[in-house]
Design a protein around this motif. Structure first.
Motif, PDB file in Angstrom:
ATOM      1  N   TYR A 153      -4.097   4.708  -1.979  1.00  0.00           N
ATOM      2  CA  TYR A 153      -3.953   6.147  -2.137  1.00  0.00           C
ATOM      3  C   TYR A 153      -2.546   6.460  -2.622  1.00  0.00           C
ATOM      4  O   TYR A 153      -1.575   6.159  -1.953  1.00  0.00           O
ATOM      5  CB  TYR A 153      -4.248   6.862  -0.821  1.00  0.00           C
ATOM      6  N   ARG A 154      -2.492   7.038  -3.807  1.00  0.00           N
ATOM      7  CA  ARG A 154      -1.213   7.452  -4.359  1.00  0.00           C
ATOM      8  C   ARG A 154      -1.088   8.959  -4.204  1.00  0.00           C
ATOM      9  O   ARG A 154      -2.075   9.671  -4.377  1.00  0.00           O
ATOM     10  CB  ARG A 154      -1.136   7.092  -5.838  1.00  0.00           C
ATOM     11  N   ARG A 193       0.844  -1.188   0.000  1.00  0.00           N
ATOM     12  CA  ARG A 193       0.000   0.000   0.000  1.00  0.00           C
ATOM     13  C   ARG A 193       0.882   1.242   0.000  1.00  0.00           C
ATOM     14  O   ARG A 193       1.779   1.377   0.811  1.00  0.00           O
ATOM     15  CB  ARG A 193      -0.898   0.012   1.222  1.00  0.00           C
ATOM     16  N   GLU A 204      -0.601   7.473   2.174  1.00  0.00           N
ATOM     17  CA  GLU A 204      -1.443   8.568   1.738  1.00  0.00           C
ATOM     18  C   GLU A 204      -0.674   9.875   1.811  1.00  0.00           C
ATOM     19  O   GLU A 204       0.072  10.133   2.738  1.00  0.00           O
ATOM     20  CB  GLU A 204      -2.676   8.642   2.641  1.00  0.00           C
ATOM     21  N   PRO A 259      -9.016   0.194  -1.706  1.00  0.00           N
ATOM     22  CA  PRO A 259      -8.444   1.392  -2.340  1.00  0.00           C
ATOM     23  C   PRO A 259      -6.990   1.618  -1.918  1.00  0.00           C
ATOM     24  O   PRO A 259      -6.601   1.348  -0.792  1.00  0.00           O
ATOM     25  CB  PRO A 259      -9.335   2.524  -1.846  1.00  0.00           C
ATOM     26  N   GLY A 306      -3.805  14.691   0.683  1.00  0.00           N
ATOM     27  CA  GLY A 306      -4.880  13.834   0.206  1.00  0.00           C
ATOM     28  C   GLY A 306      -4.474  13.162  -1.075  1.00  0.00           C
ATOM     29  O   GLY A 306      -3.796  13.732  -1.912  1.00  0.00           O
ATOM     30  N   GLY A 307      -4.820  11.929  -1.211  1.00  0.00           N
ATOM     31  CA  GLY A 307      -4.427  11.203  -2.404  1.00  0.00           C
ATOM     32  C   GLY A 307      -5.621  10.914  -3.272  1.00  0.00           C
ATOM     33  O   GLY A 307      -6.755  11.226  -2.941  1.00  0.00           O
ATOM     34  N   VAL A 308      -5.368  10.279  -4.368  1.00  0.00           N
ATOM     35  CA  VAL A 308      -6.428   9.895  -5.287  1.00  0.00           C
ATOM     36  C   VAL A 308      -6.628   8.399  -5.132  1.00  0.00           C
ATOM     37  O   VAL A 308      -5.687   7.632  -5.327  1.00  0.00           O
ATOM     38  CB  VAL A 308      -6.047  10.231  -6.741  1.00  0.00           C
ATOM     39  N   PRO A 309      -7.810   7.973  -4.720  1.00  0.00           N
ATOM     40  CA  PRO A 309      -8.002   6.536  -4.551  1.00  0.00           C
ATOM     41  C   PRO A 309      -8.045   5.827  -5.900  1.00  0.00           C
ATOM     42  O   PRO A 309      -8.614   6.316  -6.854  1.00  0.00           O
ATOM     43  CB  PRO A 309      -9.349   6.427  -3.829  1.00  0.00           C
ATOM     44  N   SER A 310      -7.401   4.701  -5.960  1.00  0.00           N
ATOM     45  CA  SER A 310      -7.494   3.848  -7.142  1.00  0.00           C
ATOM     46  C   SER A 310      -7.711   2.432  -6.630  1.00  0.00           C
ATOM     47  O   SER A 310      -7.453   2.139  -5.475  1.00  0.00           O
ATOM     48  CB  SER A 310      -6.216   3.935  -7.983  1.00  0.00           C
TER      49      SER A 310
END
Length: 177
Positions: free
Chosen positions: A49-50, A22, A25, A47, A29-33
């Protein structure tokens, strides 16, 4: 079928280079993928978070404040000059009465823009001369700073000595003048 599904299907269910780890984060804030499973049937997707961006150290040091101020001023003047030149050109093509005043103001703005660029150069030179370029081992500014520090140390030591003598009431002095 998306690219991820195509790759998964062609790999027999296991993605190349996939560690199953993983990604932490990001602070902003990251973008969930969707995280793919490890190839086990019935594996649950969760999810990941990148980070949106990765902080990298600056390649060069920041410009000094006076130089940056002069550079911003020069860029604004140059932008206004270019806008005036375009407007003068378009007014000339249109045959407008405004063409002549715009050409005159464009010439004046070109002189001011040249002054602005020279101001950046002179401000940078003055800043380097006053503060020194310390990246060179034989920098004269470094030697000047060393001399100033030594002079300050001597002045502080002399002031401490005077205070110490004053506290003792002048004992040890030959005259009280």
């Amino acid at each position: 079928m998306g690219t991820a599904e195509q790759r998964e299907a062609s790999d027999g269910g296991v993605a190349e280079g996939w560690t199953g780890r993983r990604v932490p984060e990001a602070a902003g804030g990251g973008v969930p993928s969707q995280q793919r499973g490890t190839g086990a049937p019935g594996a649950q997707r969760r999810p990941v978070y990148r980070p949106l961006w990765v902080e990298e150290p600056a390649l060069r040091r920041r410009m000094p404040d006076p130089v940056r101020t002069a550079a911003v001023r020069a860029v604004i003047i140059i932008a206004v000059t270019l806008i005036q030149a375009v407007v003068a050109f378009l007014c000339t093509l249109a045959g407008s009465w405004l063409a002549f005043p715009m050409v005159i103001s464009s010439v004046a703005s070109t002189v001011v823009a040249t002054w602005g660029v020279l101001d950046v150069w002179v401000t940078r030179q003055v800043w380097n001369q006053r503060n020194g370029v310390v990246s060179v081992p034989s920098s004269t500014a470094r030697a000047l700073r060393r001399e100033r520090r030594a002079a300050r140390r001597q002045a502080k030591a002399a002031a401490r000595e005077r205070d110490r003598i004053r506290r003792r009431g002048g004992a040890g002095q030959l005259s009280h003048s």
